[in-house]
Design an enzyme around this catalytic site. Structure first.
Site, mmCIF file in Angstrom:
data_model
loop_
_atom_site.group_PDB
_atom_site.id
_atom_site.type_symbol
_atom_site.label_atom_id
_atom_site.label_comp_id
_atom_site.label_asym_id
_atom_site.label_seq_id
_atom_site.Cartn_x
_atom_site.Cartn_y
_atom_site.Cartn_z
ATOM 1 N N GLY A 251 0.818 -1.214 0.000
ATOM 2 C CA GLY A 251 0.000 0.000 0.000
ATOM 3 C C GLY A 251 0.845 1.255 0.000
ATOM 4 N N ASP A 252 1.958 1.240 0.747
ATOM 5 C CA ASP A 252 2.866 2.389 0.766
ATOM 6 C C ASP A 252 3.509 2.595 -0.606
ATOM 7 O OD1 ASP A 252 2.301 2.264 3.522
ATOM 8 O OD2 ASP A 252 4.006 0.923 3.843
#
Length: 299
Positions: A251-252
């Protein structure tokens, strides 16, 4: 300049073994140590994509020294605030068939350290980008992200928020440039169990836009992602094909890919595509993907 904030960064210690036997001595097959924390991950991925950033946050003890060194070893700039007591946490990830995580608590962030942090925030200039990513230590108020955005009012700073619950809700009125919940976090914001379809995601993303978010990017794990952009368009896509071997940092990586894609083109479609491929590439490899691995998926 891009600045990332991680209130509780970590050293991620990953050990692999055939089988974990409780109550016995276990010997590892391999070990790795990585810098951890959502904002730190964004900084490393931005560097992989050719963009400079400054990682902000708090460190303490000899583990803080190790984290600072690791972040810089990946080519990132770091401006962590050092605290006199405690130690930066170590998160242990045991991979033995299935994965078991043991996450440390980290040091207590003092008021003095927060004053130093706010002086860093005060130095941001028009045109800068600020990424607020992840949870906060329990000793801090859930208003802390809101407080940061309040201090930035009147300045042309592009703010990206990757957080959950009240941390996210309280910043919406400040019109963040981008928020990135996953589909489960999106459902929780509206008291739902889940958001299974793109139609449901778009419905709730529009509500978040009405509350102030300019762009809403929702990650859906194996179902890809959905973007509702501030110009009224929406984009949705399945991820590229590949075998998922790692969920940490995907997600990052998507956040960093979106930032890089938007900064190099000003186009939301390209930003969405690069974000999706960056997140997928990291999921397909043992740690954060390289630029080459991401561009391979872009093809």
């Amino acid at each position: 300049m891009i600045y990332t904030v991680t209130f509780n960064p970590s050293l991620d210690y990953i050990v692999r073994l055939n089988e974990l036997e409780l109550g016995h001595v276990n010997r590892t097959q391999s070990e790795e140590m990585y810098p951890g924390g959502k904002g730190v991950n964004v900084s490393v991925m931005l560097k992989n994509l050719g963009l400079e950033s400054v990682a902000l946050g708090f460190i303490a003890g000899f583990t803080g020294d190790a984290l600072d060194w690791l972040v810089k070893s990946y080519g990132c700039r770091a401006d962590f605030i050092r605290m006199e007591e405690g130690a930066t946490r170590i998160n242990v990830k045991i991979k033995a068939g299935e994965e078991t995580d043991i996450n440390g608590q980290g040091p207590v962030i003092t008021q003095r350290a927060m004053r130093h942090f706010y002086s860093r925030i005060a130095a941001l200039k028009d045109g800068d980008t600020l990424v607020l990513a992840g949870s906060i230590p329990s000793a801090l108020s859930s208003d802390v992200y809101e407080d940061i955005l309040q201090r930035l009012q009147g300045r042309d700073v592009r703010v990206i928020v990757d957080a959950t619950g009240d941390l996210l809700k309280k910043v919406l009125s400040y019109r963040p440039f981008l928020i990135k919940p996953n589909s489960y976090e999106l459902a929780e914001l509206f008291g739902k169990k889940n958001c299974e379809t793109a139609e449901e995601i778009l419905f709730y993303a529009k509500q978040l836009q009405q509350q102030g978010a300019r762009n809403v990017l929702v990650s859906r794990a194996g179902d890809g992602a959905v973007l509702l952009s501030e110009d009224g368009r929406h984009f949705e896509s399945l991820p590229p094909a590949g075998k998922v071997v790692n969920s940490v940092g995907a997600g990052d990586s998507m956040v960093a890919g979106f930032i890089a894609g938007y900064m190099e083109s000003g186009d939301y479609a390209h930003a969405f595509q690069l974000g999706l491929c960056a997140g997928s590439a990291s999921a397909f490899h043992e740690w954060l993907a390289t630029r080459e691995q991401i561009l391979e998926l872009m093809q």
